[in-house]
Design a protein around this motif. Structure first.
Motif, PDB file in Angstrom:
ATOM      1  N   SER A 294      15.659  29.789  75.605  1.00 50.15           N
ATOM      2  CA  SER A 294      15.464  31.623  76.274  1.00 50.15           C
ATOM      3  C   SER A 294      17.443  32.009  76.427  1.00 50.15           C
ATOM      4  CB  SER A 294      14.961  32.561  76.897  1.00 50.15           C
ATOM      5  OG  SER A 294      14.845  31.991  78.207  1.00 50.15           O
ATOM      6  N   SER A 295      17.782  32.849  76.139  1.00 48.54           N
ATOM      7  CA  SER A 295      19.238  33.197  76.552  1.00 48.54           C
ATOM      8  C   SER A 295      19.284  34.110  77.424  1.00 48.54           C
ATOM      9  CB  SER A 295      20.057  32.785  75.377  1.00 48.54           C
ATOM     10  OG  SER A 295      21.096  33.528  75.759  1.00 48.54           O
ATOM     11  N   ARG A 296      20.000  34.020  78.621  1.00 48.67           N
ATOM     12  CA  ARG A 296      20.024  35.371  78.939  1.00 48.67           C
ATOM     13  C   ARG A 296      20.760  36.894  78.399  1.00 48.67           C
ATOM     14  NH1 ARG A 296      22.684  35.524  84.825  1.00 48.67           N
ATOM     15  NH2 ARG A 296      23.651  37.850  84.951  1.00 48.67           N
ATOM     16  N   GLU A 297      21.706  36.522  77.583  1.00 51.85           N
ATOM     17  CA  GLU A 297      22.775  37.215  76.591  1.00 51.85           C
ATOM     18  C   GLU A 297      21.068  38.095  75.398  1.00 51.85           C
ATOM     19  OE1 GLU A 297      25.663  35.535  74.963  1.00 51.85           O
ATOM     20  OE2 GLU A 297      27.281  35.939  76.540  1.00 51.85           O
ATOM     21  N   ALA A 298      20.387  37.030  74.720  1.00 52.85           N
ATOM     22  CA  ALA A 298      19.241  37.732  73.528  1.00 52.85           C
ATOM     23  C   ALA A 298      18.408  38.108  74.559  1.00 52.85           C
ATOM     24  CB  ALA A 298      19.462  36.354  72.835  1.00 52.85           C
ATOM     25  N   TYR A 299      17.490  39.133  75.880  1.00 57.58           N
ATOM     26  CA  TYR A 299      16.885  39.759  75.514  1.00 57.58           C
ATOM     27  C   TYR A 299      16.263  40.309  74.358  1.00 57.58           C
ATOM     28  CZ  TYR A 299      13.907  43.125  78.246  1.00 57.58           C
ATOM     29  OH  TYR A 299      12.975  43.476  78.619  1.00 57.58           O
ATOM     30  N   GLY A 300      14.473  39.270  75.421  1.00 58.56           N
ATOM     31  CA  GLY A 300      13.520  39.472  74.225  1.00 58.56           C
ATOM     32  C   GLY A 300      12.959  38.390  73.166  1.00 58.56           C
ATOM     33  N   ALA A 301      14.318  37.967  73.197  1.00 55.70           N
ATOM     34  CA  ALA A 301      14.194  36.443  71.970  1.00 55.70           C
ATOM     35  C   ALA A 301      14.216  35.993  72.447  1.00 55.70           C
ATOM     36  CB  ALA A 301      15.511  36.622  71.219  1.00 55.70           C
ATOM     37  N   LEU A 302      13.312  34.914  72.272  1.00 56.36           N
ATOM     38  CA  LEU A 302      11.849  33.593  72.410  1.00 56.36           C
ATOM     39  C   LEU A 302      12.361  32.631  71.531  1.00 56.36           C
ATOM     40  CD1 LEU A 302       8.906  32.243  74.178  1.00 56.36           C
ATOM     41  CD2 LEU A 302       9.095  31.501  72.103  1.00 56.36           C
TER      42      LEU A 302
END
Length: 496
Positions: A294-302
């Motif tokens: 997961s990425s802190r910049e891509a909230y909501g995506a797994l």
């Protein structure tokens, strides 16, 4: 674009987040924090572009900014839905780093022009009928939440008029994605312009929807992000557009995973449904081993590689949504001293980690203890044995990492120290004893005699308003979970 808003988390909210048992109001605050953060990033992008690249701003982006302003005024909720598209965060951060000279600027012209398509998508979602023309930069038209259009044919510019996209002698419609989002099932030819080349239809986002398996179970609805140009941020190669067969395989395993999670931990499943909005398929690891990120910049995506075992995919979902929750919290407050540069060994990584990485990984491990405990007591056979093994591994590694965090308390903020205290209590409630010896001000554990041991050499504390720490009966927990034959009984999915 809006009035300032106060975001408040109580001491109870922080404790529940530390124990991976967040209440719905706390998750709503964190989501609101993401909206506020991205509004600030969007405004910062506009200000920086006007100042540093005024010609490119006027040519490629100014019209998109005006559409953003109009869309937000027309329907703030719809605008925020586009703003919270997971990879809008990646796009905003990449633009700002390039504009401020702290990141690569080779693709700045492409990224900046996409403010136009972002604004167009937001305006459509807000019920407007926008129209604008943009230069073609890299042949990919990015319309967050609506899809991606590949612009073949060597065109120099593209015209967007409402739901229609035209370039050279080609025309495609975005209407199909709008119908699918509303749960409609358009005919194969609905919304297709007579001149449209079907090979160039938009890559419409597909969704995996799992209805509730019981009255108390949550519904899951996630988008499969397999074409977004900003999805390649996980350190692993991503998969291309999923075939119908692969999409069906994802649907099957997600359904079985969601049924398992809803049965074992319905309230944690509800948290995951709130946090998880998009799935990015990754290429499998060598020898078919699983991988996720997961990425802190891509909230909501797994992001995850294909997984056949619903038990292991459930672990992935809990692990990565725990990262999403913690990342959205650390976007609001510091838990570790941002100036600390020390590195530390942990059991789950071969490379030494900064203290913030230790805290992040520890929190994800803490969030799996209740799951594996419940799985060990509820399931049977090989699944129960796997759950017991995973519980012992997660608990042992978490306890060791908590010792590192407690011995480096000087590099924790007061919020971070409170967070670590609650994680410690959660680990000990499952039988994984953590070293609680007092710590020397320099960051060294101290024997009762006062002699310091285990030097750490940490940086100073940057303090924040402290929370009151509430101790529990976890002090009476058994000394170690490593030797436990059977895991402890599962605890309630909520704690005070």
């Amino acid at each position: 674009m809006s009035e300032p808003v106060a975001l408040r988390l109580t001491a109870e909210d922080l404790a529940a987040l530390a124990r991976s048992r967040p209440a719905a109001p706390a998750l709503a605050v964190l989501r609101r924090g993401q909206v506020s953060r991205r509004l600030l990033l969007l405004k910062g992008l506009a200000d920086a572009a006007r100042r540093t690249v005024p010609e490119a701003w006027a040519r490629d982006a100014a019209a998109g900014w005006e559409l953003c302003v109009r869309a937000y005024a027309a329907d703030p909720r719809a605008f925020e839905g586009v703003l919270l598209h997971p990879f809008a965060g990646v796009w905003l951060s990449r633009c700002l780093r390039a504009l401020h000279g702290t990141g690569p600027g080779a693709d700045l012209a492409v990224d900046l022009a996409r403010l136009g398509t972002f604004g167009h998508a937001a305006a459509l979602r807000a019920g407007l009928r926008p129209a604008l023309s943009l230069p073609v930069r890299d042949g990919t038209l990015w319309l967050p939440t609506l899809g991606v259009v590949r612009l073949s044919g060597g065109a120099n510019s593209v015209r967007l008029d409402g739901w229609t996209v035209s370039w050279a002698n080609r025309t495609v419609s975005l209407q199909e994605s709008h119908h699918e989002d509303r749960g409609e099932h358009p005919r194969e030819d609905r919304g297709v312009h007579p001149r449209e080349d079907r090979r160039e239809r938009p890559f419409v986002p597909r969704r995996l929807v799992v209805p509730p398996s019981a009255p108390t179970a949550p519904r899951l609805s996630i988008t499969v992000e397999d074409t977004d140009p900003y999805r390649n941020v996980y350190g692993f190669p991503v998969q291309p557009r999923q075939s119908p067969a692969r999409l069906a395989a994802w649907q099957s395993v997600v359904e079985r995973t969601w049924e398992l999670l809803s049965e074992l931990m319905p309230e944690r499943a509800a948290d995951c449904a709130f946090l998880w909005s998009a799935l990015v398929p990754l290429r499998p690891a060598p020898r078919g081993r699983g991988r996720s990120s997961s990425s802190r910049e891509a909230y909501g995506a797994l992001a995850a590689a294909p997984q056949r075992d619903p038990l292991l995919l459930a672990e992935t979902v809990l692990h990565e949504t725990g990262h999403l929750a913690l990342g959205s919290l650390t976007d609001l407050v510091d838990l570790t001293d941002p100036y600390d540069r020390t590195l530390h060994r942990v059991g789950w990584r071969p490379d030494p980690r900064p203290l913030g990485g230790v805290l992040t990984g520890t929190h994800a491990h803490i969030g799996l203890l209740d799951f594996w405990s419940r799985a060990a007591h509820t399931l049977g056979g090989a699944q129960a044995r796997l759950a017991e093994q995973r519980l012992r591994l997660c608990g042992t590694q978490a306890a060791e990492a908590l010792r590192v965090l407690r011995r480096n308390r000087a590099a924790l903020t007061s919020w971070g120290a409170c967070f670590v205290e609650h994680m410690t209590e959660e680990a000990e409630a499952y039988g994984f004893r953590v070293d609680r010896r007092p710590v020397h001000p320099a960051g060294q554990p101290v024997h009762p005699s006062g002699q310091a041991v285990h030097p750490s050499g940490q940086a100073g504390l940057r303090g924040l308003t402290p929370f009151r720490v509430v101790r529990t009966a976890a002090e009476d927990a058994p000394p170690s979970g490593a030797a436990r034959v059977r895991p402890p009984p599962p605890r309630s999915t909520r704690s005070a």
